[in-house]
Each structure stands twice: as structure tokens, then as C-alpha cells.
Design a protein around this motif. Structure first.
Motif, PDB file in Angstrom:
ATOM      1  N   LEU A 154      -3.697 -33.692 -32.712  1.00  0.00           N
ATOM      2  CA  LEU A 154      -3.430 -34.693 -33.756  1.00  0.00           C
ATOM      3  C   LEU A 154      -4.577 -34.985 -34.635  1.00  0.00           C
ATOM      4  CD1 LEU A 154      -0.878 -37.045 -31.813  1.00  0.00           C
ATOM      5  CD2 LEU A 154      -0.545 -34.916 -33.337  1.00  0.00           C
ATOM      6  N   GLY A 155      -5.621 -35.233 -33.898  1.00  0.00           N
ATOM      7  CA  GLY A 155      -6.722 -35.793 -34.601  1.00  0.00           C
ATOM      8  C   GLY A 155      -7.535 -34.600 -35.461  1.00  0.00           C
ATOM      9  N   GLU A 156      -7.010 -33.519 -35.529  1.00  0.00           N
ATOM     10  CA  GLU A 156      -7.794 -32.096 -36.073  1.00  0.00           C
ATOM     11  C   GLU A 156      -6.903 -31.873 -37.439  1.00  0.00           C
ATOM     12  OE1 GLU A 156      -8.430 -29.110 -33.135  1.00  0.00           O
ATOM     13  OE2 GLU A 156      -8.929 -30.781 -31.447  1.00  0.00           O
ATOM     14  N   ARG A 157      -5.801 -32.402 -37.885  1.00  0.00           N
ATOM     15  CA  ARG A 157      -5.241 -31.844 -38.877  1.00  0.00           C
ATOM     16  C   ARG A 157      -4.328 -33.241 -39.519  1.00  0.00           C
ATOM     17  NH1 ARG A 157       0.123 -30.030 -36.665  1.00  0.00           N
ATOM     18  NH2 ARG A 157       0.219 -30.823 -34.768  1.00  0.00           N
ATOM     19  N   THR A 158      -3.952 -32.804 -40.927  1.00  0.00           N
ATOM     20  CA  THR A 158      -2.979 -33.518 -41.548  1.00  0.00           C
ATOM     21  C   THR A 158      -1.651 -33.185 -41.059  1.00  0.00           C
ATOM     22  OG1 THR A 158      -4.656 -34.308 -43.229  1.00  0.00           O
ATOM     23  CG2 THR A 158      -2.082 -34.498 -43.724  1.00  0.00           C
ATOM     24  N   ILE A 159      -0.583 -33.947 -41.116  1.00  0.00           N
ATOM     25  CA  ILE A 159       0.688 -33.508 -40.631  1.00  0.00           C
ATOM     26  C   ILE A 159       1.328 -34.243 -41.520  1.00  0.00           C
ATOM     27  CG2 ILE A 159       2.585 -33.727 -39.177  1.00  0.00           C
ATOM     28  CD1 ILE A 159       0.505 -33.888 -36.649  1.00  0.00           C
ATOM     29  N   PHE A 160       2.200 -33.448 -42.550  1.00  0.00           N
ATOM     30  CA  PHE A 160       2.971 -33.880 -43.510  1.00  0.00           C
ATOM     31  C   PHE A 160       4.401 -34.461 -42.757  1.00  0.00           C
ATOM     32  CE2 PHE A 160       1.111 -30.586 -46.504  1.00  0.00           C
ATOM     33  CZ  PHE A 160       0.235 -31.619 -47.024  1.00  0.00           C
ATOM     34  N   ALA A 161       4.875 -35.241 -43.603  1.00  0.00           N
ATOM     35  CA  ALA A 161       6.337 -35.884 -43.267  1.00  0.00           C
ATOM     36  C   ALA A 161       6.929 -36.504 -44.608  1.00  0.00           C
ATOM     37  CB  ALA A 161       6.208 -37.170 -42.037  1.00  0.00           C
ATOM     38  N   PRO A 162       8.129 -36.611 -44.568  1.00  0.00           N
ATOM     39  CA  PRO A 162       8.902 -37.187 -45.924  1.00  0.00           C
ATOM     40  C   PRO A 162       8.175 -38.612 -46.224  1.00  0.00           C
ATOM     41  CG  PRO A 162      10.585 -36.960 -44.263  1.00  0.00           C
ATOM     42  CD  PRO A 162       9.248 -36.248 -43.659  1.00  0.00           C
ATOM     43  N   SER A 163       8.388 -39.336 -44.884  1.00  0.00           N
ATOM     44  CA  SER A 163       8.004 -40.708 -45.010  1.00  0.00           C
ATOM     45  C   SER A 163       7.059 -41.223 -44.058  1.00  0.00           C
ATOM     46  CB  SER A 163       9.151 -41.694 -45.134  1.00  0.00           C
ATOM     47  OG  SER A 163      10.046 -41.312 -46.333  1.00  0.00           O
TER      48      SER A 163
END
Length: 359
Positions: free
Chosen positions: A111-120
Motif C-alpha cells: 500500500l505504501g509503495e504505489r498510488t491506488i486509483f478509485a472513483p471516489s
């Protein structure tokens, strides 16, 4: 009387029977590439007479890997290995379809190593993971990545590609009013919430042509108040048929909880002991003409033949029983209907790979 060993046509692809190996995360590749362990697994499934094999999910962009040991499809370097895999499976008359996904916040991996996309910016209920609300530029980036994954799947020799739109992954979150709180053209009404999925499908279709099979895995309902309802899913399924999707696999967002929910009703439909989501699939199969695949909890020949002859469901997807017995379909075909080896203990997830541990 229909038979479980009838041919089934999905677009221009013909499966030799109604059995599907549902997409199963093997967790046996460190770099996303095909290796001998994976080739052996798929060869055993093809030898075992599985009509249609759905691969474990493949990540479409390098920086987004929701689990270790996943397949990759984010650049052309994966194509040679997949060609070898497809050629091997085809030797035994089975079909093979690549499943592609953007996992999003349904993960606790790196989790701390990447950007995770979400709609909101709404935490996923099971993981608590919070994603970055996507800009329109982010959306276009992921849409193009799905399109390129389809091109690579076709060039690799896969018989089709399956979009993973279930299990609270990114596409499912765009469809869900709970996770999608956007106020632009990608949020609000169901028509707007479907826009992301429709545009990524169109990107894929434009790169593979009108005849290449594209399937989609959808969740029947979010199984909680305020989430995606089955009434909305029915509308989505009809829309998928309208735009050109070739088959729909209907699943649900109840990972690991199927047996505990047996007998429970959601949106008026019951979770069954075999074929957890089969009642939802039965309903969808009356609304569309494309093949409907049901998945979840299927493990006996008799229950499967009963489902076949009491519905318009076309195909039946199995995972854990095939981890225990990759030759299961072949022995059923040969009349050996003894109890399956799988006891649904869910101990098949191991650090060094996912496989049955029952001797």
C-alpha cells in the motif's frame, strides 16, 4: 435434454463443454511471466477436459499489482510466454481466455509503495484501503491500458479476454453508488456510473475487432444496503449485451463467506449451497440471449446438471475443486461421479502458491 458436454458458442469461440475453470490466482510467478510450474497447471486442466479455462487475473499497468504472484499484461514482453501457454492448452482441445483487472482498493498489498486509483475516496469495506480519486486523465489512462491488454491477449493467441468487473475491484466500484460519489459524467446516475466500463470496453473492442470474444465478470449485487443492487445489475447486463459483450459471468462480493450466507436472501434471491449466485444468474439468463456463466460453490455433477436443466444458464465455473482434481471434468465425463476431493477448507492459499493441500 441438455447435456453438460454440449458445445457452447461464445462469440466465434466454441467450448467443447459447459465447464469453465473460473479465474484462479495461482500465486506462482514472481515477475508476472509464465513459467514451467504454471504451464504444468494449465496443461493438467486441459488434459482434464475443462472446456474453457479462465486464467488468473493479469494486471494491466505495471504500477498496480493488487496481489503478489499475478500474471502481467502491461507490456508486449509478456506475449511470447502467453503464446507458449495458449499453444499448450490448445493441443488438448480446450479454450483459454485471459482475465484482466485493475484491483484498486480491494487490496492490502504494497500500500505504501504505489498510488491506488478509485472513483471516489471511499475506503473499501473489507480492506479499509483508501484510494486516490481519479481525474479524467487517470480514467483515460486506465481505459487505454485495458485496450492494450486486449490487443496483447489477441496477439498471444488467447481465445478471448475477460474483464473483471466484480469483487469491489475498480470497475465494480465505478458501478456501485456506495463507492462512486463522483459529480462528473462518470458518477451519479447508473448511466454515468456505467460510462467507465463502456468506454474501456470500446477501447478493447476497437483494438481487437468485432469478432474477438470479450467476456465480463460482474457482481450480482454488492450485498449491502446502499451498494449496487441486483435491479441495477440487470440493467447493466442488458447494456453489456447491447454494446457487444459476448458472455457474462455472474459472481458476488462475498469472498470466503459463501457457506456462512447459504439460505440468506438478497434483493429477493437466495444464496444457494451449490451455485451461490445461481438464482441471480437464472434471472439474468432470462433477460439476455448471450451465454451466462454462474460461479461460486459448485462442486457436484448432480447439482450442476440440475441447474442446467432448470435454467437458461449456459456454463458452470469451478475453482477449488479443480485445484484438488484438475481431472475432475474428465472423470465426470467418464461416468465417475464419486464425491469430489475438495472439502471447501480454503487452505489452498499458501505463501508459496495456491494449491490443494489435501493428500
Amino acid at each position: 435434454m441438455k447435456s453438460l458436454f454440449d458445445n457452447v458458442k461464445i462469440g466465434n469461440m466454441i467450448s467443447k463443454n459447459r465447464f469453465v475453470r473460473s479465474a484462479t490466482w495461482e500465486n506462482m510467478t514472481e515477475d508476472g511471466y509464465i513459467n514451467d510450474k504454471i504451464l504444468n497447471i494449465y496443461e493438467d486442466l486441459a488434459k482434464g477436459e475443462v472446456g474453457l479455462i479462465l486464467t488468473g487475473y493479469a494486471n494491466i499497468v505495471k504500477e498496480e499489482q493488487p496481489n503478489p504472484g499475478m500474471f502481467g499484461i502491461y507490456d508486449d514482453s509478456f506475449i511470447p510466454g502467453y503464446k507458449k501457454l495458449c499453444d499448450l492448452v490448445h493441443q488438448y482441445g480446450s479454450k483459454i481466455v485471459l482475465q484482466v483487472a485493475y484491483g484498486g482498493t480491494k487490496t492490502t498489498y504494497n500500500l505504501g509503495e504505489r498510488t491506488i486509483f478509485a472513483p471516489s475516496p471511499i475506503p473499501e469495506k473489507g480492506t479499509g484501503t483508501l484510494g486516490k480519486e481519479m481525474t479524467v486523465e487517470d480514467i483515460k489512462y486506465i481505459i487505454e491500458a485495458f485496450g492494450q491488454s486486449a490487443r496483447r491477449a489477441k496477439e498471444s493467441g488467447f481465445d478471448g479476454i475477460e474483464i473483471h468487473g466484480a469483487h469491489t475491484y475498480l470497475i465494480n466500484q465505478f458501478l456501485s453508488p456506495y463507492y462512486n460519489r463522483r459529480t462528473d459524467s462518470y458518477g451519479g446516475s447508473l448511466e454515468n456510473r456505467m460510462r467507465f466500463l463502456i468506454e474501456l470496453y470500446e477501447s478493447m473492442r476497437n483494438k481487437v475487432g468485432k469478432d474477438y470474444p470479450i467476456l465480463i465478470k460482474l457482481t450480482a449485487t454488492d450485498f449491502f444496503e446502499g451498494g449496487l443492487s441486483f435491479e441495477e445489475t440487470k440493467i447493466i447486463c442488458k447494456k453489456m449485451e447491447e454494446i457487444g459483450i459476448d458472455a457474462i459471468e455472474l459472481s458476488g462480493n462475498i469472498h470466503g463467506k459463501g457457506e456462512s450466507l447459504v439460505g440468506t436472501f438478497f434483493n429477493g434471491f437466495e444464496i444457494k449451497s451449490e451455485g451461490y449466485f445461481s438464482e441471480f444468474a437464472k434471472e439474468i439468463s432470462t433477460l439476455v440471449k448471450i451465454p451466462i456463466i454462474t460461479v461460486g460453490g459448485i462442486k457436484t455433477f448432480q447439482a450442476t446438471i440440475d441447474l442446467l436443466n432448470s435454467s437458461n444458464i449456459s456454463m458452470f465455473a469451478i475453482s477449488r475443486p479443480l485445484l484438488a482434481e484438475p481431472n475432475l471434468i474428465k472423470r465426470w465425463k467418464n461416468g465417475d461421479l464419486k464425491k469430489v476431493k475438495c472439502i471447501r477448507c480454503s487452505k489452498c492459499r499458501n505463501k508459496d502458491g495456491n494449491y490443494c493441500i489435501i493428500p
